[in-house]
Write an enzyme that holds these catalytic residues in place. Structure first.
Site, PDB file in Angstrom:
ATOM      1  N   GLU A   1      42.440  59.437   7.929  1.00  0.00           N
ATOM      2  CA  GLU A   1      43.628  59.021   7.160  1.00  0.00           C
ATOM      3  C   GLU A   1      44.042  57.576   7.493  1.00  0.00           C
ATOM      4  O   GLU A   1      45.225  57.242   7.520  1.00  0.00           O
ATOM      5  CB  GLU A   1      44.766  60.034   7.341  1.00  0.00           C
ATOM      6  CG  GLU A   1      44.297  61.405   6.854  1.00  0.00           C
ATOM      7  CD  GLU A   1      45.393  62.377   6.505  1.00  0.00           C
ATOM      8  OE1 GLU A   1      46.504  61.918   6.218  1.00  0.00           O
ATOM      9  OE2 GLU A   1      45.103  63.583   6.502  1.00  0.00           O
TER      10      GLU A   1
ATOM     11  N   ASP B   1      50.365  58.065   2.703  1.00  0.00           N
ATOM     12  CA  ASP B   1      51.594  57.798   3.475  1.00  0.00           C
ATOM     13  C   ASP B   1      52.151  59.122   4.008  1.00  0.00           C
ATOM     14  O   ASP B   1      52.536  59.219   5.174  1.00  0.00           O
ATOM     15  CB  ASP B   1      52.654  57.101   2.606  1.00  0.00           C
ATOM     16  CG  ASP B   1      52.304  55.637   2.337  1.00  0.00           C
ATOM     17  OD1 ASP B   1      51.440  55.087   3.039  1.00  0.00           O
ATOM     18  OD2 ASP B   1      52.915  55.047   1.418  1.00  0.00           O
TER      19      ASP B   1
ATOM     20  N   ILE C   1      44.042  63.554  35.736  1.00  0.00           N
ATOM     21  CA  ILE C   1      44.928  64.303  36.645  1.00  0.00           C
ATOM     22  C   ILE C   1      44.272  65.630  37.045  1.00  0.00           C
ATOM     23  O   ILE C   1      44.335  66.054  38.198  1.00  0.00           O
ATOM     24  CB  ILE C   1      46.305  64.557  35.975  1.00  0.00           C
ATOM     25  CG1 ILE C   1      47.076  63.235  35.871  1.00  0.00           C
ATOM     26  CG2 ILE C   1      47.122  65.604  36.744  1.00  0.00           C
ATOM     27  CD1 ILE C   1      48.357  63.309  35.047  1.00  0.00           C
TER      28      ILE C   1
HETATM   29  N1  CAA Z   1      51.625  53.320  -1.738  1.00  0.00           N
HETATM   30  C1  CAA Z   1      51.599  52.968  -3.058  1.00  0.00           C
HETATM   31  N2  CAA Z   1      50.824  51.961  -3.524  1.00  0.00           N
HETATM   32  C2  CAA Z   1      50.042  51.306  -2.629  1.00  0.00           C
HETATM   33  C3  CAA Z   1      50.021  51.617  -1.274  1.00  0.00           C
HETATM   34  C4  CAA Z   1      50.872  52.684  -0.819  1.00  0.00           C
HETATM   35  N3  CAA Z   1      50.893  53.044   0.471  1.00  0.00           N
HETATM   36  N4  CAA Z   1      49.162  50.796  -0.636  1.00  0.00           N
HETATM   37  C5  CAA Z   1      48.650  49.969  -1.576  1.00  0.00           C
HETATM   38  N5  CAA Z   1      49.191  50.288  -2.773  1.00  0.00           N
HETATM   39  C6  CAA Z   1      48.935  49.620  -4.057  1.00  0.00           C
HETATM   40  C7  CAA Z   1      49.318  48.148  -3.977  1.00  0.00           C
HETATM   41  O1  CAA Z   1      50.679  47.960  -4.293  1.00  0.00           O
HETATM   42  C8  CAA Z   1      48.404  47.550  -5.022  1.00  0.00           C
HETATM   43  O2  CAA Z   1      48.954  47.791  -6.304  1.00  0.00           O
HETATM   44  P1  CAA Z   1      48.797  46.700  -7.501  1.00  0.00           P
HETATM   45  O3  CAA Z   1      47.339  46.486  -7.681  1.00  0.00           O
HETATM   46  O4  CAA Z   1      49.480  47.349  -8.663  1.00  0.00           O
HETATM   47  O5  CAA Z   1      49.504  45.465  -7.010  1.00  0.00           O
HETATM   48  C9  CAA Z   1      47.136  48.383  -4.898  1.00  0.00           C
HETATM   49  O6  CAA Z   1      47.532  49.622  -4.318  1.00  0.00           O
HETATM   50  C10 CAA Z   1      46.068  47.733  -4.067  1.00  0.00           C
HETATM   51  O7  CAA Z   1      46.634  47.457  -2.795  1.00  0.00           O
HETATM   52  P2  CAA Z   1      45.896  46.503  -1.739  1.00  0.00           P
HETATM   53  O8  CAA Z   1      45.538  45.209  -2.411  1.00  0.00           O
HETATM   54  O9  CAA Z   1      46.748  46.449  -0.516  1.00  0.00           O
HETATM   55  O10 CAA Z   1      44.547  47.313  -1.491  1.00  0.00           O
HETATM   56  P3  CAA Z   1      43.350  47.024  -0.502  1.00  0.00           P
HETATM   57  O11 CAA Z   1      42.102  47.249  -1.247  1.00  0.00           O
HETATM   58  O12 CAA Z   1      43.534  45.726   0.211  1.00  0.00           O
HETATM   59  O13 CAA Z   1      43.463  48.254   0.522  1.00  0.00           O
HETATM   60  C11 CAA Z   1      44.170  49.411   2.488  1.00  0.00           C
HETATM   61  C12 CAA Z   1      44.539  48.478   1.316  1.00  0.00           C
HETATM   62  C13 CAA Z   1      45.455  49.584   3.267  1.00  0.00           C
HETATM   63  C14 CAA Z   1      43.108  48.816   3.389  1.00  0.00           C
HETATM   64  C15 CAA Z   1      43.722  50.776   1.902  1.00  0.00           C
HETATM   65  O14 CAA Z   1      42.475  50.650   1.240  1.00  0.00           O
HETATM   66  C16 CAA Z   1      43.612  51.866   2.948  1.00  0.00           C
HETATM   67  O15 CAA Z   1      44.618  52.472   3.332  1.00  0.00           O
HETATM   68  N6  CAA Z   1      42.366  52.160   3.425  1.00  0.00           N
HETATM   69  C17 CAA Z   1      42.156  53.285   4.315  1.00  0.00           C
HETATM   70  C18 CAA Z   1      41.754  54.491   3.524  1.00  0.00           C
HETATM   71  C19 CAA Z   1      41.922  55.752   4.311  1.00  0.00           C
HETATM   72  O16 CAA Z   1      42.932  55.994   4.957  1.00  0.00           O
HETATM   73  N7  CAA Z   1      40.908  56.623   4.225  1.00  0.00           N
HETATM   74  C20 CAA Z   1      40.977  57.900   4.822  1.00  0.00           C
HETATM   75  C21 CAA Z   1      40.661  58.928   3.763  1.00  0.00           C
HETATM   76  S1  CAA Z   1      41.307  60.553   3.934  1.00  0.00           S
HETATM   77  C22 CAA Z   1      40.582  61.237   5.267  1.00  0.00           C
HETATM   78  O17 CAA Z   1      40.700  60.696   6.305  1.00  0.00           O
HETATM   79  C23 CAA Z   1      39.801  62.504   5.166  1.00  0.00           C
HETATM   80  C24 CAA Z   1      40.545  63.751   5.298  1.00  0.00           C
HETATM   81  O18 CAA Z   1      40.198  64.740   4.651  1.00  0.00           O
HETATM   82  C25 CAA Z   1      41.667  63.910   6.250  1.00  0.00           C
END
Ligand code: CAA
Length: 397
Positions: free
Chosen positions: A379, A252, A353
């Site tokens: 991300e 986030d 442009i």
């Molecule tokens: N903050 C806190 N907790 C969170 C959260 C957040 N933003 N998002 C989810 N959670 C928690 C949920 O509350 C849940 O908790 P409980 O099990 O206790 O209820 C748990 O995490 C699982 O949540 P979901 O069921 O929503 O999880 P999901 O498997 O469906 O995944 C998703 C959700 C949004 C798809 C997530 O997997 C995601 O963001 N995926 C993308 C990953 C990503 O951004 N990868 C990039 C890596 S970094 C990078 O890019 C490289 C670099 O070096 C820059």
């Protein structure tokens, strides 16, 4: 109906003198020191270690971290302003800065022990050492909960033995410390993931192939490989099984940083386009006098300012979260989605442009276009941001 007092001061978007100071300092450094070397580093792919070290000395590698842990102790708006200025000169520097600040330092500050803050955070926030974040694996990207790497606690309970391969690690080829997420209890899926602070000079750690990339070419990216790496229990971040929540919470913060990077790229492309539209002539007039160019300029500017407002809103939500602990997932995802798609769209218009000059390496416009693309991918892709936003609004998981 009685109207209660409105907290109108919360809508005041005027920058404070401290904000203006960091914006100007970052702008001067970016334009004097980074802009002149950006094309050369883009061409060679060489990591810009000297300017990153200088940014550390200026406090730009740990902007929101308290001074006692090596940071500049400023707020999220200050971080956004500095990220925009650095990324405007060179998105590669922006990537390195963003990962160091929001994916690494922010994680240790929020979840680390006092010992971890006094040692590891101190070094990384001051820019003396470089931090990285590693969630992705070759077969686990958007579905971050399906990773295969393993950490097993030894019988004495003193060390975890880590094995596996992680991919797409920003600053992986140079990082001194990496925050790595790996499975401790695979049968529990995302609840079986644990976070560890990895020291990259220890046996069992190896840097894998460096990725040849379309854009942000000076920001080194690689695989990292663990072969019986012994991680002391004191280097675990948070408790066992807390890794997925830590990864998501930290993302986030990271998404606010990437949105700011995208805004910086878009601003650079836009400002160059306005100047070109004033100076370049066709059919005996400046091309800016043609309505088709004017439409592009108007839409570019409007999308950029809309991005800025979404980013400020996310930054203020993140700032409030420091006191309330409330999540700002929605605000961060909306800012990242809109700003990254704006950067891609604006840089596309900028190439158009500039015509042939937009396609030439003589100007930085084609670099802005290549650099913008990654902001829609890392991300969390734009598709994932839409999933996060829609689930939030529909009350779904
Ligand atoms: N903050 C806190 N907790 C969170 C959260 C957040 N933003 N998002 C989810 N959670 C928690 C949920 O509350 C849940 O908790 P409980 O099990 O206790 O209820 C748990 O995490 C699982 O949540 P979901 O069921 O929503 O999880 P999901 O498997 O469906 O995944 C998703 C959700 C949004 C798809 C997530 O997997 C995601 O963001 N995926 C993308 C990953 C990503 O951004 N990868 C990039 C890596 S970094 C990078 O890019 C490289 C670099 O070096 C820059």
């Amino acid at each position: 109906m009685a109207v209660t007092a409105m907290p109108s001061e919360r809508l005041n978007l005027t920058l404070t003198p401290e904000h203006e100071m960091i914006q100007q300092a970052a702008r001067k450094f970016a334009q004097d020191k980074i802009a002149p070397i950006a094309a050369e580093h883009d061409e060679s792919g060489e990591f810009p270690l000297d300017t990153i070290r200088e940014m550390g000395r200026m406090g730009l590698m740990g902007i929101e971290i308290p001074e006692e842990y090596g940071g500049a102790e400023m707020d999220t708006i200050a971080y956004v302003l500095a990220m925009v200025e650095i990324s405007k000169a060179d998105a590669s520097h922006g990537t390195i800065m963003s990962v160091n600040n929001s994916l690494f330092c922010h994680a240790i500050l929020k979840f680390g022990t006092e010992e971890q803050k006094k040692t590891v955070l101190m070094q990384v926030a001051s820019g003396y050492a470089i931090g990285a974040y590693s969630l992705t694996e070759p077969m686990s990207g958007s579905d971050a909960g399906t990773m295969k790497s393993r950490a097993v606690l030894n019988e004495a309970g003193t060390h975890y033995v880590i094995n596996g391969r992680k991919s797409w690690v920003t600053s992986g080829p140079v990082a001194d410390y990496i925050l790595v997420f790996t499975m401790t209890e695979p049968e529990k899926m995302h609840k079986g993931i644990t976070a560890f602070l990895i020291e990259t000079d220890k046996p069992g750690f190896e840097r894998g192939k460096k990725e040849p990339k379309l854009g942000i070419r000076a920001s080194a990216t690689s695989e990292v490989i663990f072969d019986n790496y012994q991680c002391p229990v004191e280097n675990r971040l948070g408790e066992e099984g807390e890794g997925f929540k830590i990864a998501m919470t930290v993302l986030d913060a990271g998404r606010v940083g990437i949105a700011s990077q995208a805004l910086g790229i878009a601003e650079a492309a836009y400002e160059a386009s306005v100047q070109y539209a004033r100076e370049r002539e066709a059919f005996g007039e400046s091309i800016g006098s043609f309505q088709m160019i004017q439409q592009k300029i108007a839409d570019m500017k409007t999308r950029i300012e809309a991005s800025r407002l979404l980013i400020y809103s996310a930054a203020l939500a993140k700032e409030r979260s420091k006191n309330t602990g409330e999540r700002y997932t929605l605000e961060a995802s909306m800012a990242k989605l809109f700003a990254s798609e704006t950067a891609m769209w604006v840089t596309h218009q900028a190439v158009q442009i500039h015509g042939g000059m937009g396609y030439s390496k003589e100007l930085p416009i084609e670099r802005y276009f290549r650099d913008a693309k990654i902001t829609e991918i890392y991300e969390g892709t734009s598709e994932i941001q839409r999933v996060v936003i829609a689930r939030n609004q529909l009350g779904l998981r």
